[in-house]
Design an enzyme around this catalytic site. Structure first.
Site, short mmCIF file in Angstrom:
data_model
loop_
_atom_site.label_atom_id
_atom_site.label_comp_id
_atom_site.label_asym_id
_atom_site.label_seq_id
_atom_site.Cartn_x
_atom_site.Cartn_y
_atom_site.Cartn_z
N GLU B 31 0.91 -1.27 0.00
CA GLU B 31 -0.04 -0.07 -0.08
C GLU B 31 0.70 1.09 0.09
O GLU B 31 2.01 1.14 0.61
CB GLU B 31 -0.69 -0.08 1.29
CG GLU B 31 -1.76 1.09 1.61
CD GLU B 31 -2.51 0.79 2.89
OE1 GLU B 31 -2.09 -0.12 3.83
OE2 GLU B 31 -3.66 1.53 3.15
N LYS B 100 -9.19 2.59 -1.67
CA LYS B 100 -9.61 1.93 -0.56
C LYS B 100 -11.09 2.30 0.21
O LYS B 100 -11.19 3.64 0.11
CB LYS B 100 -8.43 2.25 0.40
CG LYS B 100 -8.39 1.44 1.52
CD LYS B 100 -7.22 1.59 2.51
CE LYS B 100 -7.03 0.79 3.75
NZ LYS B 100 -5.90 0.98 4.49
N CYS B 133 -5.10 -3.54 2.74
CA CYS B 133 -4.94 -3.65 4.05
C CYS B 133 -6.26 -3.66 4.85
O CYS B 133 -6.72 -4.81 4.95
CB CYS B 133 -4.06 -2.38 4.42
SG CYS B 133 -3.37 -2.40 5.79
#
Lengths: 268, 268
Positions: B31, B100, B133
């Protein structure tokens, strides 16, 4: 011991007495704790089955009343048809019966599946969810129990070793830790030890806290595992200063996949 | 190295070259691989951000074309607003951008959340899902990617150590194994090593097969992990003779909990 109903009832009673003497408020037994698991066929299962008001639950109610404990355990239920059932017993009374909804392998040849979701039950030992063995392989089940307020999910289990066990933790232990961690709940999983008709059990009994830490287990062999569980911790779904594992869900974004595959399948 | 854009692009390029030389078809980076993670504030993030057609993606496209590899990596995207983005690059072209959707901690102060679900992308290296994540801490995300046909879920990650790490496996590794096992998919997770502005990373880079076996990682320190992944294995959702992890789902029984809790929350 497969088929040794009286012996298994006595063994379970002894384990319950031992756990209660050690201070347990909640005691979780394996799946099909009294009959055994590896039935040759439906006839054998039927001979080892009993109604919910039969000797197993009657005995557990007596122990629950006398020892002041909540008992969650599995049994082979006969109610016309056969069910892989789990009961929750509190204050000497049957608080809930659950019939396993996700049937593993040959269970499909023997048991009718339950048609009601895994339950959440308010007990004197806290707000408990119940899932039986393969149920816990469905993250939807564990999430849903937690969303419905379960502080602790009790998982009676008889999990056969399939192929090479995962290292450094058996899959069943990994799943219990993952479910505890992502839902911030306790998971108390009671598996089998030893071998039954050639089936080796995963021995994946664990007690996991809402952070995902192993408080007890897994360990090889027959035993009573215990741990102090402060269930109010499971009411706090926050993580750090700005996160909350429930509130951070984005249900608006989930479920696109659900329509893409068939949801039933006939194996039999 | 937080803020060292040119240096991080060179480091990532070197790691990509090294992995390709070792035979990789698919390469997963962390990330925010180029900017670093622990921004002081939105202004700093903005100074280290770039548009999707900026130098990072342009460089990765050049590497993808020259080396014949698929690249999945995270970057700090500026498009008027800031996004914690991941891209999939195949055959020298941008195949997909994902923003995200589950923001961890101070990301909420810096990034706008994505409004589209984690993607599934058909590439020359297989059908890939992408989660970034904290997205992967939501079993709904991993399940949905798998149901939509992802054979391998790539997880760019920068996961800070929070409290005592779980033993014997970090929570992030447990979740990758659990997601692989229950969905019968590969999971390729690329986390960070070292420390950034006082944040120690979980170093939970792993490659997991559809049984949940660790093919590579987790290992401490900066490194390239690699493994052979036969992605067609992930198309088979059967388990033993009579089970199928998708067909055995009981969606009729799930979701009772979803209505019971708020699904949005304002922390800011």
């Amino acid at each position: 011991v497969l088929g040794d109903l009286a012996g298994n009832r006595a063994r379970a009673a002894k384990a319950i007495e031992r756990a209660a003497a050690a201070g347990a408020d909640l005691i979780v037994l394996p799946e099909l704790a009294i009959s055994g698991y590896a039935f040759a066929d439906r006839d054998e299962a039927r001979r080892l089955a009993e109604p919910i008001d039969g000797p197993t639950v009657t005995g557990w109610c007596e122990l629950s009343a006398r020892l002041g404990v909540v008992i969650v355990g599995g049994l082979c239920e006969l109610d016309g048809t056969l069910h892989n059932a789990a009961v929750v017993i509190d204050g000497g009374e049957l608080a809930c019966t659950y019939r396993k909804t996700h049937r593993w392998d040959r269970e499909q040849l023997i048991f009718e599946p339950g048609e009601r979701p895994p339950p959440v039950v308010e007990t004197s030992a806290g707000r408990l969810g119940v899932a039986v063995c393969y149920d816990a392989f469905f993250p939807e089940v564990m999430r849903d129990l937690a969303l419905r307020g379960a502080e602790l999910i009790a998982v009676p289990m008889n999990s056969p070793v399939i192929g090479e066990p995962l290292r450094p933790l058996a899959a069943e232990a990994v799943l219990a830790i993952a479910a505890a961690h992502v839902n911030r709940v306790f998971v108390v999983q009671c598996d089998r030890a030893g071998v039954e008709r050639g089936i080796a059990w995963a021995q994946a009994s664990v007690i996991v806290d809402p952070a995902g830490s192993l408080l007890a287990g897994p360990q090889a062999g027959e035993q009573v595992l215990s741990a102090a569980c402060e269930l109010t911790l499971a009411r706090d779904k926050s993580l750090g200063d700005r996160n909350d594992v429930f509130a951070d869900r984005r249900p608006d974004l989930y479920g696109a996949g659900a329509a893409l595959i068939p949801t039933t399948k006939e194996h039999l």
